[in-house]
Design a protein around this motif. Structure first.
Motif, PDB file in Angstrom:
ATOM      1  N   ILE A   1      -8.169 -10.920  -6.098  1.00 45.68           N
ATOM      2  CA  ILE A   1      -9.188 -10.619  -7.057  1.00 45.68           C
ATOM      3  C   ILE A   1     -10.238  -9.976  -7.068  1.00 45.68           C
ATOM      4  O   ILE A   1     -10.455  -9.120  -8.328  1.00 45.68           O
ATOM      5  CB  ILE A   1      -8.620 -11.847  -7.673  1.00 45.68           C
ATOM      6  CG1 ILE A   1      -7.543 -12.857  -7.588  1.00 45.68           C
ATOM      7  CG2 ILE A   1      -9.155 -12.178  -8.902  1.00 45.68           C
ATOM      8  CD1 ILE A   1      -6.738 -13.837  -8.284  1.00 45.68           C
TER       9      ILE A   1
ATOM     10  N   ALA B   1      -1.185 -11.752 -10.066  1.00 41.91           N
ATOM     11  CA  ALA B   1      -3.097 -12.023  -9.488  1.00 41.91           C
ATOM     12  C   ALA B   1      -3.419 -10.301 -10.124  1.00 41.91           C
ATOM     13  O   ALA B   1      -3.406  -9.938 -10.919  1.00 41.91           O
ATOM     14  CB  ALA B   1      -3.542 -11.701  -8.300  1.00 41.91           C
TER      15      ALA B   1
ATOM     16  N   LEU C   1      -5.133  -9.345 -13.696  1.00 45.14           N
ATOM     17  CA  LEU C   1      -6.555  -8.804 -14.024  1.00 45.14           C
ATOM     18  C   LEU C   1      -5.690  -7.133 -14.428  1.00 45.14           C
ATOM     19  O   LEU C   1      -6.705  -7.123 -15.125  1.00 45.14           O
ATOM     20  CB  LEU C   1      -6.374  -7.913 -12.324  1.00 45.14           C
ATOM     21  CG  LEU C   1      -7.168  -9.321 -11.285  1.00 45.14           C
ATOM     22  CD1 LEU C   1      -7.245  -8.442 -10.066  1.00 45.14           C
ATOM     23  CD2 LEU C   1      -8.923  -9.186 -12.429  1.00 45.14           C
TER      24      LEU C   1
END
Lengths: 187, 800
Positions: free
Chosen positions: B528, B608, B612
């Motif tokens: 991340i 993830a 994002l």
């Protein structure tokens, strides 16, 4: 909401709304699900609060519970007569506690009941072994199971009596951030 | 528990001859007193058992603990022999008040009665939230004088109903919903409540005005609650995705579900922004359109590039007028139609534009902080790293998963996680050697250097590419190329940026596979971090370019419309590349795995990375709202399409996640990331534009002003001119908003509150440690006492 339904009186629906975490539409939907499990036994008219119970075998075949390893214990914990048969009130109660809006304390009480297989108010080593076996479908070896049980009791037992009382269980659950999202069934 | 519970110790006469307390040396007295106590308790317990048996006929054996001499309690004597008083002792222990909660209805009702009685007796009424949040009764708070423990069940229920009536209605319904009784009992309790409420005789002793007030208050609150329930039912009926989410969670569990819930949250934010802008800005400008220079014909390419016929449309900043719409005093304002319409209120478009943008940002900020607060409340736990194994066993099983195959996978996951945890705990005893650790550290350093290097490289590449495109476009402008070439030039930069944003995460995944972090959570955090860094740095560069007017676009005079068009292209390109990534990453990969490699495995949904992507898209929208007021509508459409496409691809191509994923913890992290770099960055960019940038001269609602921020000042001056009495109104912006001292003071207060909360948290951590030690000590005390009792009894038996 304007459309007339004859399953419950308004007073009954208000009582359900006040005592559970469901809205009117959801209660009616739940009644539909309860009815379709045994259409010949469950009446469509619940205005007189009929005393109808469905046996455990029917309830644990619901799609939401069928593959859950704890399905019998869940149904037994909410059953009033001890044999696992649920009346409509118990059925609504079960899904209300397992819904998204039930608070952590309430869920912890019932989770403790579910994991307490021998219903002695403690989660002892035997209960833990049964829980592990159900979780892992008996993939762990016997020594791994013993090791895990010992470690769990070591971690969670605070007053040193070798088993988890409700106080220990609740203290541990309050530290588990995922408990609220995993102890939840969508109906 | 800082003091022991008081219990009466009946000591026989001969022990009090010297007036001393009975001591362990005075064996006879002590033994007989304890013996008597145990006997009394046994008889009480026997009576209680009978009562419980009557109440709960289904568990006759539950109250007698297993009389298993090999039961691994800590109360075993050293030799492991069974003591004659053992069974009784166990029975007494099993019926201690702290053990019977959740089991016996009488105990629950008594406990709730005591709670509400305590509430009534306090002069100020704290809410139930401030009381101890456990269901465990505490002996200190047990009201021994008016203890209804020996009352019958019906009496206890009526006592509880009477106490509940004295609570305010909101608390009453909360208690009713949360008390752990069965639904039938709750309904009978509620019936008792309504019966008691309808009989006014109960309140005869209270003063008349308060009775009348309370009655009206009750009615109003009840009416509000019914309305609220009706509203909730409507909202629930309008939720179109209930079954879709149920399907997803049934097959993939809470982790993948968190992505779709995040998408729903973003949709809510965008719908609110869009509604605000629609009502206050767009609809009114649409009703009074300005004179358009030369409308272009609509070709399909506008949907992609945002130029052409879209340039002079409601989509962009340049379309909005800088006058007061429908101003009756102005003679023929630009674009107003039908002057024969009845006089309506004039509408100051520049002011409305600026304030609506500010209001939508403010509303989003409040909603975001509220979501963050709720997430933290659910998932942040003080000192939660010690009980990992126990927590895993009791909260790892996701009850939402219902499909057979997924359930099987979940079992395997939990098994693997447990084995890993066991191995980890054993590994802690034998740490890695020095050379292994050095190697690990060098690998980590190299990987980070590589990642940062790639970020820098991408940024430099984007910079030089945009410079190149600039020169190409200038050459083209001179050479007047075809329409396709012109559009191609416009789309090149968004294409490159989206390509980088899509490809680099896969490169970082490869890097992570080489790195081999210690724990899967660290892997996720590192991934991340790197992706977020890349996206934010590229966005920073683009913002700098937009503010310094280095743009490639057609409307040269109106730089805001240019920026708006650029952002529109970025949003559309981002959507297209997300689709391509879904197609190639999931569909194609699954086909390759199935057909070429003949493997049973399917691709996994990378949560993830997808989240994002959503955050990046939302940042673009927030950046562009000032320049293209309809951009939230575009984002709403994009999110709706994305939901269905992602869901279809997920169902067809992906398998359940194989790595552990803490859903609620990661949801908190994502919503924090949405607030901290994404929303705050966009807010700073928009604030900077409003405070310092000079709007263009020829277009938009702020033409002619020095900065956009001057609009309310101009308006206040106008107000002052028209009505000198409200000159004090100009005092507010001058002394409150622009005065730096006031702002410093405000930030000082915020910092002080944060520091205070940190100290409170630290103190609570310390208290938790102390309390845990106390509980362990009490356990030792209990063991000691019981062993003492048994040893004294043994001595008595042997002496006698």
């Amino acid at each position: 909401m304007g459309n007339k339904q004859t399953i419950f009186t308004d007073e009954q629906l208000d009582a359900y709304q006040d005592c559970t975490f469901f809205t009117r539409k959801e209660i009616l939907r739940l009644h539909g699900r309860y009815h379709e499990m045994a259409p010949n036994v469950v009446p469509m008219d619940y205005t007189k609060d009929p005393d109808v119970k469905l046996p455990m075998q029917l309830i644990i075949n619901m799609p939401e519970l069928k593959e859950n390893p704890f399905r019998e214990r869940i149904v037994e914990s909410f059953s009033e007569d001890g044999e696992g048969s649920l009346s409509f009130n118990d059925f609504v109660d079960m899904f209300s506690v397992l819904s998204e809006m039930a608070p952590r304390e309430l869920k912890a009480i019932y989770a403790f009941k579910i994991y307490d297989f021998n219903t002695d108010n403690f989660i002892c080593k035997a209960d833990l072994e049964k829980t592990l076996n159900k979780l892992t479908r008996e993939e762990l070896t016997a020594e791994e199971i013993t090791l895990v049980c010992e470690k769990v009791i070591e971690e969670a037992d605070m007053d040193g009596d070798g088993k988890l009382g409700f106080a220990d269980f609740e203290n541990m659950i309050s530290k588990a951030p995922d408990f609220l999202s995993t102890f939840h069934i969508r109906i | 528990m800082s003091q022991l519970p008081a219990f009466t110790l009946r000591v026989p006469e001969n022990a009090e001859s010297d007036g001393q307390e009975p001591s362990p040396d005075n064996e006879g007295a002590l033994h007989s007193s304890f013996c008597q106590l145990i006997e009394e308790q046994s008889s009480l317990v026997a009576g209680a058992i009978e009562m419980e048996l009557q109440e709960r006929s289904r568990e006759p054996s539950a109250l007698l603990p297993p009389l298993d001499p090999i039961a691994s309690t800590g109360l075993e004597l050293e030799q492991g022999e069974q003591h004659p008083g053992y069974a009784t002792t166990l029975r007494i222990l099993a019926n201690m008040p702290s053990r019977t909660i959740g089991r016996s209805r009488g105990a629950i009702i008594s406990q709730y009665y005591n709670r509400t009685a305590r509430l009534r007796r306090r002069s100020s009424r704290p809410s139930l939230q401030q009381l101890n949040r456990t269901a465990r009764p505490s002996l200190r708070q047990y009201d021994l004088e008016s203890d209804p423990a020996h009352a019958t069940l019906a009496d206890k229920q009526s006592l509880l109903a009477k106490e509940l009536l004295s609570l305010p209605p909101a608390q009453r319904s909360q208690v009713l919903m949360e008390v752990p009784l069965s639904l039938e009992e709750k309904r009978s309790l509620r019936r008792q409540l309504s019966q008691k409420r309808s009989t006014p005789g109960l309140r005869a002793h209270s003063a008349e005005p308060t009775f009348a007030c309370a009655c009206w208050q009750d009615c109003i609150v009840l009416g509000c609650r019914t309305l609220w329930y009706r509203f909730l039912a409507l909202v629930h009926a309008a939720q179109p995705w209930h079954y879709a989410l149920k399907q997803i969670s049934g097959r993939f569990g809470s982790s993948v579900l968190s992505y779709f819930l995040f998408l729903k949250t973003l949709l809510l934010f965008n719908i609110i922004s869009f509604l605000l802008l629609l009502v206050f800005v767009v609809a009114l400008q649409a009703a009074y359109p300005p004179a358009v220079a030369s409308p272009h014909p609509f070709t399909g390419l506008e949907l992609l590039t945002g130029v052409g016929s879209f340039t002079h449309s409601l989509l962009y900043y340049g379309y909005y007028s800088n006058t007061t719409l429908n101003d009756p005093s102005a003679s023929s304002p630009s674009g107003s139609t039908s002057p024969s319409r009845a006089t309506q209120l004039p509408y100051n478009m520049p002011l409305a534009y600026m304030f609506t943008i500010a209001a939508s940002f403010f509303a989003t900020c409040i909603l975001l902080m509220y979501s963050m607060y709720h997430s933290f409340l659910k998932s942040y736990r003080v000192g939660s790293s010690t009980r990992v194994l126990a927590i895993k066993i009791f909260s790892a099983w996701d009850f939402k998963v219902v499909q057979r195959h997924s359930v099987k996978l979940q079992s395997e996951n939990i098994c693997t996680q447990l084995k890993e945890l066991l191995a980890e705990q054993q590994l802690r005893s034998c740490p890695l050697s020095l050379s292994q650790r050095l190697r690990h550290i060098t690998v980590l350093l190299l990987a980070w250097l590589l990642a940062l290097g790639t970020v820098l490289g991408c940024v430099v590449a984007v910079y030089y590419f945009s410079e190149h495109m600039h020169t190409v476009q200038q050459e083209q402008g001179a050479a007047a190329g075809s329409a396709w070439q012109q559009e191609g030039v416009l789309l090149a930069l968004p294409l490159i940026v989206s390509l980088l944003n899509t490809l680099m995460p896969h490169f970082y995944n490869l890097l992570a596979a080489w790195e081999k972090q210690d724990s899967p959570e660290a892997e996720v955090y590192v991934a991340i971090c790197r992706n977020l860094l890349l996206k934010m740095v590229i966005l920073g560069l683009l913002c700098y370019q937009w503010l310094s007017r280095r743009l490639i676009c057609s409307a040269k005079e109106c730089w805001e419309t240019c920026v708006g068009q650029d952002l529109y292209r970025f949003v559309v390109m981002d959507f297209i590349f997300t689709l391509l990534d879904t197609g190639f990453g999931e569909l194609l990969w699954r086909l390759i795995l199935e057909k070429k490699l003949k493997s049973k495995r399917r691709p996994e949904f990378d949560i993830a990375q997808n989240v994002l992507e959503l955050i990046y898209g939302q940042t673009l929208t927030w950046l562009g709202v000032l320049f293209a007021p309809l951009l939230p509508a575009v984002q709403v459409l994009k999110l709706l399409l994305l939901f269905y496409i992602k869901k279809t691809s997920l169902m067809q191509n992906c398998q359940s996640p194989s790595k552990p994923w803490q859903a609620s913890h990661m949801s908190t992290v994502f919503i924090t990331l949405l607030f901290f770099p994404s929303f705050l960055g966009a807010a700073i960019f928009v604030s900077y534009t409003i405070w310092w940038e000079k709007p263009s001269e020829t277009c938009g609602p702020f033409r002619g002003l020095q900065t956009i921020y001057q609009t309310p000042k101009v308006w206040v001056e106008l107000l002052e001119e028209s009505n000198p009495n409200i000159a004090w109104f100009s005092w507010i912006p001058q002394y409150l908003v622009e005065n730096t001292v006031f702002l410093f003071f405000l930030s000082g207060i915020v910092l002080a509150v944060i520091y205070f909360n940190i100290q409170v948290l630290r103190g609570q951590r310390r208290i938790i440690c102390l309390l845990e030690e106390q509980i362990a000590n009490e356990g030792e005390d209990k063991k000691f006492l019981i062993q003492k009792i048994h040893s004294i009894y043994d001595r008595k038996v042997h002496c006698a």
